[in-house]
Scaffold this active site. Sequence first.
Site, short mmCIF file in Angstrom:
data_model
loop_
_atom_site.label_atom_id
_atom_site.label_comp_id
_atom_site.label_asym_id
_atom_site.label_seq_id
_atom_site.Cartn_x
_atom_site.Cartn_y
_atom_site.Cartn_z
N HIS A 237 0.87 -1.20 0.00
CA HIS A 237 0.00 0.00 0.00
C HIS A 237 0.90 1.23 0.00
O HIS A 237 1.50 1.56 1.01
CB HIS A 237 -0.90 0.00 1.24
N HIS B 198 1.52 5.38 -1.69
CA HIS B 198 1.12 6.56 -2.47
C HIS B 198 2.36 7.17 -3.10
O HIS B 198 3.28 7.58 -2.38
CB HIS B 198 0.45 7.61 -1.58
N LYS C 168 -9.20 -0.53 -5.67
CA LYS C 168 -9.25 0.14 -4.38
C LYS C 168 -10.62 0.77 -4.14
O LYS C 168 -11.13 1.50 -4.99
CB LYS C 168 -8.17 1.23 -4.35
N HIS D 116 -10.40 0.82 2.01
CA HIS D 116 -10.18 1.82 3.06
C HIS D 116 -11.36 1.68 4.01
O HIS D 116 -12.46 2.13 3.70
CB HIS D 116 -10.08 3.24 2.48
N HIS E 283 -4.45 -0.80 6.01
CA HIS E 283 -4.03 -0.01 7.18
C HIS E 283 -4.95 -0.22 8.37
O HIS E 283 -5.60 0.70 8.85
CB HIS E 283 -3.87 1.47 6.85
N ASP F 225 1.47 2.58 3.51
CA ASP F 225 0.61 3.77 3.35
C ASP F 225 1.46 5.03 3.40
O ASP F 225 0.98 6.08 3.85
CB ASP F 225 -0.50 3.79 4.42
C1 NCD Z 1 -3.54 8.97 2.17
C2 NCD Z 1 -3.13 10.03 1.15
O1 NCD Z 1 -2.55 11.04 1.55
O2 NCD Z 1 -3.35 9.83 -0.04
N1 NCD Z 1 -3.51 9.57 3.48
C3 NCD Z 1 -3.43 8.91 4.66
O3 NCD Z 1 -3.56 9.55 5.70
N2 NCD Z 1 -3.19 7.63 4.71
C4 NCD Z 1 -4.87 8.41 1.83
C5 NCD Z 1 -5.22 7.15 2.59
O4 NCD Z 1 -4.64 6.09 2.37
O5 NCD Z 1 -6.09 7.22 3.47
ZN ZN Z 2 -3.24 5.10 1.73
#
Ligand code: NCD
Ligand code: ZN
Length: 344
Positions: free
Chosen positions: A13, A15, A99, A136, A174, A246
């Site tokens: 996971h 970003h 997702k 999520h 998460h 995450d």
């Molecule tokens: C994530 C993001 O910034 O894209 N933020 C987070 O707090 N984890 C989005 C997510 O996975 O909830």
């Molecule tokens: Zn995330």
Amino acid sequence: MDSLTITRPDDWHLHLRDGDMLRAVLPETARHFGRAIIMPNLVPPVVTAADAAAYRERIMIALPEGSDFTPLMTLYLTEGTDPDDLAAAYESGLITAVKLYPAGATTNSDSGVRNFENAMPVLERMAAIGCPLCVHGEVTDPSVDIFDREAVFIDKILDPLRTRLPDLKITMEHVTTKDGIDYIASGKNIAGTITTHHLIINRNHILVGGIKPHYYCLPVAKRETHRLALRTAATSGDPRYFLGTDSAPHIDPLKENACGCAGCFTATNTMSCLAHVFEEDGALDKLEGFASLHGSAWYGVAPNAGKITLTKQSDPVRYPAKISTADGDVTVFDPGFPLYWSVT
Ligand code: NCD
Ligand code: ZN
């Protein structure tokens, strides 16, 4: 033990964003990790197979010279997702999972699902073809306390969905509560990712002694009993729990803000943090399962061929406090204690 060689880890996971941010943060993950599931919550989101193919291409171009990191792509489920487009993307190997963001649950989730009934045809198709759903798991009902949103999601959304579609393979992402850990332990066709930061911080870290925006993420860290349940699950060797960092970069002005963004950026020092956590719990022998083996088994792919070695130094490892990007600085997660394990 002061040296540990494990199969190269994967991040289930992650970003990466796009553009300058992508170029700045991708090397932080590619340095240690073989693969990562790439979150589709761009603006606009990665909704179609064509979007995913184009995003994959941009990631490949942004990779450092000589890197063999593999991005595993996802689609962002909307109420308008075309089941045929999704199925073709999954069957061709372009995407690894889909997702689900409840609309409004987190950063860039506005295009997510509002009415789950409208997503049923596509979820049924996913169950039929074996495409995993990454969830999520938080309700967005404003009357539900933010610390209860995961537990309520399990009762109100996840459990009914699993009863209706028992063949749908679900990754609860998460996980932040004992409720989530126990729910995964009780069921079939469900696994959970755990982040690095949720193994380390509880909600006091965010709020006591002044508000700490760099510890604010979603799902928000819960009370200590929940953190301990996550630690027990992660270090247990149970294959249903595995790493999904995450890691979610936001530039400092957007974190240190009257309305700060959610997300902790942990890509840079995750493996050092995890080695510290697993050693503290007397479970260094379980780190490879959590970071390198359980996730690939769940997603039905072979573990990475390569290895990494973690070495315990006598002096703390130095990590940059911030990563600089063309958009601004991104603060690296501070575990609040010195790290002695380095990746060599
Ligand atoms: C994530 C993001 O910034 O894209 N933020 C987070 O707090 N984890 C989005 C997510 O996975 O909830
Ligand atoms: Zn995330």
